[in-house]
Design a protein around this motif. Structure first.
Motif, PDB file in Angstrom:
ATOM      1  N   VAL A 271      -2.606   3.356   4.283  1.00 24.48           N
ATOM      2  CA  VAL A 271      -1.675   2.246   4.529  1.00 24.48           C
ATOM      3  C   VAL A 271      -2.201   1.254   5.575  1.00 24.48           C
ATOM      4  O   VAL A 271      -2.199   0.034   5.321  1.00 24.48           O
ATOM      5  N   PRO A 272      -2.679   1.705   6.747  1.00 23.50           N
ATOM      6  CA  PRO A 272      -3.229   0.717   7.697  1.00 23.50           C
ATOM      7  C   PRO A 272      -4.431  -0.033   7.123  1.00 23.50           C
ATOM      8  O   PRO A 272      -4.587  -1.241   7.369  1.00 23.50           O
ATOM      9  N   VAL A 273      -5.267   0.677   6.359  1.00 18.18           N
ATOM     10  CA  VAL A 273      -6.436   0.031   5.750  1.00 18.18           C
ATOM     11  C   VAL A 273      -5.990  -1.044   4.760  1.00 18.18           C
ATOM     12  O   VAL A 273      -6.507  -2.162   4.743  1.00 18.18           O
ATOM     13  N   GLY A 274      -4.995  -0.683   3.936  1.00 14.76           N
ATOM     14  CA  GLY A 274      -4.491  -1.650   2.960  1.00 14.76           C
ATOM     15  C   GLY A 274      -3.862  -2.861   3.614  1.00 14.76           C
ATOM     16  O   GLY A 274      -4.062  -4.000   3.177  1.00 14.76           O
TER      17      GLY A 274
ATOM     18  N   THR B 249       0.827  -1.206   0.000  1.00 10.21           N
ATOM     19  CA  THR B 249       0.000   0.000   0.000  1.00 10.21           C
ATOM     20  C   THR B 249       0.859   1.253   0.000  1.00 10.21           C
ATOM     21  O   THR B 249       0.514   2.259  -0.642  1.00 10.21           O
ATOM     22  N   VAL B 250       1.978   1.241   0.707  1.00  9.40           N
ATOM     23  CA  VAL B 250       2.913   2.377   0.665  1.00  9.40           C
ATOM     24  C   VAL B 250       3.402   2.600  -0.766  1.00  9.40           C
ATOM     25  O   VAL B 250       3.447   3.732  -1.266  1.00  9.40           O
ATOM     26  N   ALA B 251       3.762   1.505  -1.434  1.00  7.36           N
ATOM     27  CA  ALA B 251       4.229   1.619  -2.821  1.00  7.36           C
ATOM     28  C   ALA B 251       3.130   2.162  -3.724  1.00  7.36           C
ATOM     29  O   ALA B 251       3.375   3.004  -4.596  1.00  7.36           O
ATOM     30  N   LEU B 252       1.910   1.709  -3.507  1.00  9.14           N
ATOM     31  CA  LEU B 252       0.790   2.191  -4.316  1.00  9.14           C
ATOM     32  C   LEU B 252       0.512   3.664  -4.047  1.00  9.14           C
ATOM     33  O   LEU B 252       0.270   4.444  -4.982  1.00  9.14           O
ATOM     34  N   ALA B 253       0.522   4.043  -2.774  1.00 13.36           N
ATOM     35  CA  ALA B 253       0.273   5.443  -2.426  1.00 13.36           C
ATOM     36  C   ALA B 253       1.348   6.343  -3.023  1.00 13.36           C
ATOM     37  O   ALA B 253       1.060   7.447  -3.508  1.00 13.36           O
ATOM     38  N   THR B 254       2.593   5.904  -2.995  1.00  5.60           N
ATOM     39  CA  THR B 254       3.690   6.675  -3.575  1.00  5.60           C
ATOM     40  C   THR B 254       3.503   6.838  -5.079  1.00  5.60           C
ATOM     41  O   THR B 254       3.782   7.911  -5.644  1.00  5.60           O
TER      42      THR B 254
END
Length: 340
Positions: free
Chosen positions: A132-135, A117-122
């Motif tokens: 990120v916590p949700v993902g 999720t961090v990679a996706l958000a970036t």
């Protein structure tokens, strides 16, 4: 359908169909077998771990979609999904081959979800880091849901097919080719597994396969959500799986039963106890999932009255599924009384 899209789907299907010829004897030599327990719906030892073949099919097909230029926009989204799927499948293989503690499994699942999720958000939107916590929770939750639901022949393969087809259609409707490709690959790869799971001398996905199924669906769903795809498109095809898992856990928690102990209390398991066969129950779960999926697609874009009606229909389908063991048990009693 473009020739390249068809090629990617054919590769996923073909590899999933063909690789078990090589993988099955290897798993047998390694002793990767399923021994029946209190949760099992079978009574004999069966080779498990065939999810390795499905994983290879999915990963190769996704790589092919990038290498051929089929996905030229949002390539990084496919790459991130590929990495998340590979990590989850590897974790499942370790669980199949060596076993892992509950704490290690849960931590690793959350880590896969969080890093992905961090990679996706970036990639998509830096302001999405609060997801990120949700993902992380979504990925871990659906990996376990798929694992819990993988207890009878056909159910996981059919689930992969129906969810994959809905996600592929969602990609077409949302004009997001990466989603069309990822959904098609998911559907084709699990369609290729079905003959091995339903035929004579059947085999099981194992944890590598159920982790693969759950992670692929969750990774696509989280990616789609961050990319602006309607939530209804992503959530509606998996409502039956989520409802079965959630209500079973709640019921067991109320009884004070340890949630990590093997059991046969899921709705689909209780359906087999009414006399229905594995394929019958798997088909029922799949058809009802298709109905909730269709309702979700309608509710996503329809005018308010129709959207509300579609949502109520989906809720009724879920309720029917949850109540279905009682219905089939009553029908079985009536048949027994009539035959007496």
């Amino acid at each position: 359908m473009s020739p390249l899209l068809a090629l990617v789907g054919i590769v996923a299907l073909g590899l999933s169909l063909a690789l078990p010829v090589v993988v099955k004897p290897l798993l047998k030599r390694l002793g990767v077998i399923d021994i029946p327990n209190d949760r099992s719906s079978h009574s004999t030892t069966v080779i498990r771990g065939m999810g390795v073949a499905v994983a290879v099919a999915i990963l190769v097909a996704l790589v092919l979609s990038l290498a051929t230029g089929l996905v030229s926009v949002d390539r990084s989204l496919i790459a991130i999904i590929l990495c998340m799927v590979a990590a989850a499948a590897t974790l499942g293989w370790i669980e199949d081959f060596r076993g892992l503690s509950i704490r290690v499994r849960a931590s690793a699942q959350l880590l896969v979800g969080a890093v992905g999720t961090v990679a996706l958000a970036t990639t998509i939107d830096d302001s999405s880091y609060w997801w990120v916590p949700v993902g992380a929770i979504a990925v871990a939750t659906y990996i376990n849901a798929a694992n819990f639901m993988d207890g009878i022949n056909g159910i996981s393969g059919m689930h992969g097919v129906v969810v994959g087809l809905f996600y592929s259609a969602a990609g077409v409707l949302s004009d997001q080719l990466w989603l069309t490709v990822a959904g098609l690959v998911l559907a084709a790869a699990f369609a290729g597994f079905l003959p091995w799971n339903l035929g004579r001398g059947f085999v099981f996905l194992g944890d590598v396969g159920s982790y693969l199924l759950g992670a692929t669906i969750a990774a696509i769903a989280v990616t789609g959500l961050l990319a602006g795809v309607y939530l209804e498109y992503l959530l509606s095809p998996v409502l039956i799986y989520l409802a079965d898992t959630f209500t079973t856990l709640v019921r067991r928690a109320r009884r004070g039963e340890p949630l990590y102990i093997a059991h046969r209390q899921h709705v689909y398991q209780r359906l087999t106890d009414t006399g229905l066969g594995h394929v019958q129950v798997s088909l029922l779960v799949t058809v009802l999932s298709a109905l909730t999926g269709a309702a979700g697609f309608v509710s996503a874009t329809a005018a308010a009255p129709l959207a509300v009606s579609a949502s109520l229909f989906a809720a009724a389908v879920v309720a029917l599924y949850l109540y279905s063991p009682r219905i089939f048990r009553a029908l079985a009693r009536r048949r027994a009384a009539a035959d007496a």
